[in-house]
Scaffold this motif. Structure first.
Motif, mmCIF file in Angstrom:
data_model
loop_
_atom_site.group_PDB
_atom_site.id
_atom_site.type_symbol
_atom_site.label_atom_id
_atom_site.label_comp_id
_atom_site.label_asym_id
_atom_site.label_seq_id
_atom_site.Cartn_x
_atom_site.Cartn_y
_atom_site.Cartn_z
ATOM 1 N N GLU A 153 0.615 -1.166 -0.258
ATOM 2 C CA GLU A 153 -0.158 -0.159 -0.044
ATOM 3 C C GLU A 153 0.525 1.505 -0.289
ATOM 4 O OE1 GLU A 153 -3.087 -0.092 2.887
ATOM 5 O OE2 GLU A 153 -3.835 -1.432 2.135
ATOM 6 N N ARG A 190 -9.742 1.237 -0.806
ATOM 7 C CA ARG A 190 -9.897 0.962 0.456
ATOM 8 C C ARG A 190 -9.035 2.364 0.844
ATOM 9 N NH1 ARG A 190 -7.626 -3.444 0.123
ATOM 10 N NH2 ARG A 190 -5.594 -3.590 0.631
ATOM 11 N N THR A 191 -7.466 2.740 0.200
ATOM 12 C CA THR A 191 -7.100 3.821 1.406
ATOM 13 C C THR A 191 -7.372 5.116 0.558
ATOM 14 O OG1 THR A 191 -5.442 3.488 -0.370
ATOM 15 C CG2 THR A 191 -5.811 1.930 1.524
ATOM 16 N N ASP A 192 -7.933 5.622 0.200
ATOM 17 C CA ASP A 192 -7.433 6.620 -0.249
ATOM 18 C C ASP A 192 -8.734 6.834 -1.592
ATOM 19 O OD1 ASP A 192 -7.523 9.015 -0.981
ATOM 20 O OD2 ASP A 192 -5.708 9.518 -1.767
#
Length: 304
Positions: A153, A190-192
């Motif tokens: 990630e 999922r992250t940004d």
């Protein structure tokens, strides 16, 4: 599928005053192409990759007059080898727990010696000369080592994977390009989520080139769920992205397999599941790998 291969600025150059090497890295692709510290080795004849790597690392050890650590990702056997190579040409493999301890300072020192952005610059230069095989192998090596060191990630790991996906697209390997680009999109979702749309678009561009019905259906369903999630969050702003989302739905509806609604497809909803499920797992490091073990003074050109 667009992903710029234009150098960003003049700062992506090798460090001229880097500290002594902390650890080198090497990579063996599934076809045997071999990379050491961001350079593709000229193998010549039937020279084994392990011998070429040991010779290259031993040269650094002789230059420094001190043992050198090396991490080798060998995709021909799905394994990571961790080495110590000495100035006399000897080497030994070590277990993971014996390796140099991880940490931000260690990573920073290694990347100051061999900056990732300098490697990206070299990849771009090969691509601009249409040396696509070399550029792709170097991008794969960079992505593998950044993911091992920083995690899948990490921003640099994601950028390397995106470049690798684009190079696979240029080479006409649309299945691999789709797999790589989908992984980037999956992580972004999922992250940004605010930065996910361009990555989903790149994955869609590669997917549109696929012909295998099973892959079109499986990958297309995940893409559609990503587009629908972006739409639900009010992030489907670009007309081109809206058109791509509709193109995915239309192609799936015209196929032989029905497209499940988002509520019925929770298992493949964007942003869930493993970090990079398409990555083939590497076997744990162990001691005594004979192909990376040498006695003192021995090299590839030495007599047995």
């Amino acid at each position: 599928m667009s992903h710029s291969l234009t150098p960003r600025d003049g700062g992506n150059l090798p460090a001229l005053s880097a500290p002594p090497l902390v650890r080198l890295d090497a990579y063996v692709a599934e076809d045997g192409s071999t990379v050491v510290n961001g350079h593709l080795l000229e193998m010549g004849g039937t020279r084994p990759p392990n011998e070429a790597i040991l010779d290259a690392v031993a040269m650094f050890a002789r230059t420094l007059g001190a043992p050198v650590a090396a991490t080798v990702i060998d995709r021909t056997v799905q394994q990571v080898a961790r080495l110590r190579v000495y100035p006399d040409g000897s080497s030994r493999t070590i277990a993971e727990e014996e390796d140099l301890p991880p940490g931000r300072e260690r990573t920073a020192a290694e990347e100051e010696a061999f900056p990732p952005l300098a490697r990206v610059e070299r990849i771009i230069q090969h691509a601009q000369r249409e040396e696509l095989h070399t550029a792709f192998v170097l991008a794969s090596a960079l992505r593998e080592h950044l993911s091992l060191r920083r995690g899948a990630e990490d921003e640099l790991s994601l950028e390397a994977r995106a470049i690798e996906a684009y190079l696979a697209y240029l080479r006409g390997d649309y299945m691999l390009s789709t797999v790589l680009a989908l992984t980037v999109a999956r992580i972004r979702c999922r992250t940004d989520l605010n930065r996910a749309a361009p990555e989903v678009a790149r994955a869609t561009a590669a997917w549109q080139r696929l012909w295998d019905e099973g892959q079109v259906a499986a990958r297309g369903q995940e893409l559609l769920h990503m587009w629908e999630r972006l739409s639900a969050e009010g992030l489907l702003l670009e007309p081109s992205h809206q058109a791509m989302a509709q193109a995915v739905r239309t192609r799936l509806e015209q196929g032989s397999r029905p497209v499940p609604p988002p509520a019925a497809a929770a298992a493949v909803t964007a942003g869930q599941g493993p970090l990079a499920p398409e990555d083939k797992p590497l076997k744990p490091t162990r001691r005594g790998l004979r192909r990376f073990t040498r006695r003192p003074g021995r090299s590839a050109g030495s007599s047995p």
